[in-house]
Design a protein around this motif. Structure first.
Motif, PDB file in Angstrom:
ATOM      1  N   GLN A  26       0.958  -1.208  -0.058  1.00 37.09           N
ATOM      2  CA  GLN A  26       0.248   0.047   0.060  1.00 37.09           C
ATOM      3  C   GLN A  26       0.907   1.181   0.082  1.00 37.09           C
ATOM      4  OE1 GLN A  26      -2.312  -0.833   3.338  1.00 37.09           O
ATOM      5  NE2 GLN A  26      -4.132  -1.413   2.098  1.00 37.09           N
ATOM      6  N   LEU A  27       1.902   1.296   0.750  1.00 42.66           N
ATOM      7  CA  LEU A  27       3.021   2.411   0.576  1.00 42.66           C
ATOM      8  C   LEU A  27       3.591   2.571  -0.526  1.00 42.66           C
ATOM      9  CD1 LEU A  27       4.639   1.959   4.239  1.00 42.66           C
ATOM     10  CD2 LEU A  27       2.750   3.559   3.660  1.00 42.66           C
ATOM     11  N   ALA A  28       3.822   1.467  -1.421  1.00 45.45           N
ATOM     12  CA  ALA A  28       4.447   1.486  -2.369  1.00 45.45           C
ATOM     13  C   ALA A  28       3.664   2.065  -3.738  1.00 45.45           C
ATOM     14  CB  ALA A  28       5.070   0.144  -3.023  1.00 45.45           C
ATOM     15  N   ALA A  29       2.133   1.731  -3.570  1.00 46.14           N
ATOM     16  CA  ALA A  29       1.280   2.175  -4.357  1.00 46.14           C
ATOM     17  C   ALA A  29       1.014   3.494  -4.224  1.00 46.14           C
ATOM     18  CB  ALA A  29       0.037   1.429  -4.092  1.00 46.14           C
ATOM     19  N   LEU A  30       0.927   4.250  -3.117  1.00 50.31           N
ATOM     20  CA  LEU A  30       0.818   5.641  -2.733  1.00 50.31           C
ATOM     21  C   LEU A  30       2.121   6.352  -2.977  1.00 50.31           C
ATOM     22  CD1 LEU A  30      -0.922   7.589  -1.287  1.00 50.31           C
ATOM     23  CD2 LEU A  30       0.445   7.178   0.927  1.00 50.31           C
ATOM     24  N   ASP A  31       3.248   5.969  -2.873  1.00 49.55           N
ATOM     25  CA  ASP A  31       4.423   6.607  -3.505  1.00 49.55           C
ATOM     26  C   ASP A  31       4.423   6.765  -5.153  1.00 49.55           C
ATOM     27  OD1 ASP A  31       5.600   7.027  -1.066  1.00 49.55           O
ATOM     28  OD2 ASP A  31       7.015   5.167  -1.174  1.00 49.55           O
ATOM     29  N   ARG A  32       3.903   5.681  -5.778  1.00 50.08           N
ATOM     30  CA  ARG A  32       3.699   5.610  -7.315  1.00 50.08           C
ATOM     31  C   ARG A  32       2.619   6.673  -7.772  1.00 50.08           C
ATOM     32  NH1 ARG A  32       4.017   0.238  -6.684  1.00 50.08           N
ATOM     33  NH2 ARG A  32       1.877  -0.334  -7.186  1.00 50.08           N
ATOM     34  N   ALA A  33       1.435   6.690  -6.927  1.00 49.51           N
ATOM     35  CA  ALA A  33       0.498   7.570  -7.260  1.00 49.51           C
ATOM     36  C   ALA A  33       0.904   8.983  -7.148  1.00 49.51           C
ATOM     37  CB  ALA A  33      -0.706   7.375  -6.453  1.00 49.51           C
ATOM     38  N   LEU A  34       1.618   9.372  -6.104  1.00 54.99           N
ATOM     39  CA  LEU A  34       2.125  10.820  -5.918  1.00 54.99           C
ATOM     40  C   LEU A  34       3.110  10.876  -6.897  1.00 54.99           C
ATOM     41  CD1 LEU A  34       2.216  10.721  -2.000  1.00 54.99           C
ATOM     42  CD2 LEU A  34       0.358  11.854  -3.440  1.00 54.99           C
ATOM     43  N   ALA A  35       4.186  10.237  -7.317  1.00 55.76           N
ATOM     44  CA  ALA A  35       4.898  10.408  -8.124  1.00 55.76           C
ATOM     45  C   ALA A  35       4.293  10.919  -9.518  1.00 55.76           C
ATOM     46  CB  ALA A  35       6.060   9.299  -8.279  1.00 55.76           C
ATOM     47  N   ALA A  36       3.236  10.110  -9.861  1.00 56.68           N
ATOM     48  CA  ALA A  36       2.569  10.447 -11.022  1.00 56.68           C
ATOM     49  C   ALA A  36       1.551  11.754 -11.123  1.00 56.68           C
ATOM     50  CB  ALA A  36       1.450   9.086 -11.377  1.00 56.68           C
ATOM     51  N   ARG A  37       1.269  12.171 -10.157  1.00 56.61           N
ATOM     52  CA  ARG A  37       0.938  13.439 -10.035  1.00 56.61           C
ATOM     53  C   ARG A  37       1.910  14.616 -10.075  1.00 56.61           C
ATOM     54  NH1 ARG A  37      -2.911  14.397  -4.762  1.00 56.61           N
ATOM     55  NH2 ARG A  37      -2.947  16.292  -5.694  1.00 56.61           N
ATOM     56  N   ARG A  38       3.158  14.382  -9.810  1.00 58.00           N
ATOM     57  CA  ARG A  38       4.223  15.432  -9.851  1.00 58.00           C
ATOM     58  C   ARG A  38       4.863  15.116 -11.399  1.00 58.00           C
ATOM     59  NH1 ARG A  38       6.144  12.757  -5.481  1.00 58.00           N
ATOM     60  NH2 ARG A  38       7.731  11.756  -6.510  1.00 58.00           N
TER      61      ARG A  38
END
Length: 72
Positions: A26-38
């Protein structure tokens, strides 16, 4: 009754359980989602901030500077 907001607890804090801890996936998925928003969809660079949906791209791509400064 005095004006303003009033608060009431909906449950007893003593009866609450511990907060759930997210899994590593879940933490890895959140990191990927936030990186995509940047990431800017135009220049594909990491802007370093979350790109607003209203603009749709980084600030440099949204309003490119067309004037070049000249030395006087």
């Amino acid at each position: 009754m005095p004006p303003g907001r009033r608060w009431a607890l909906l449950w007893d804090p003593a009866e609450l359980g511990p907060k759930r801890v997210p899994s590593p996936a879940q933490l890895a998925a959140l990191d990927r989602a936030l990186a995509a928003r940047r990431r800017c969809p135009i220049c594909r660079l990491d802007a370093g901030y979350c790109i607003p949906r209203s603009i749709g791209s980084c600030l440099e791509c949204a309003s490119p500077c067309t004037a070049t400064p000249t030395a006087a």
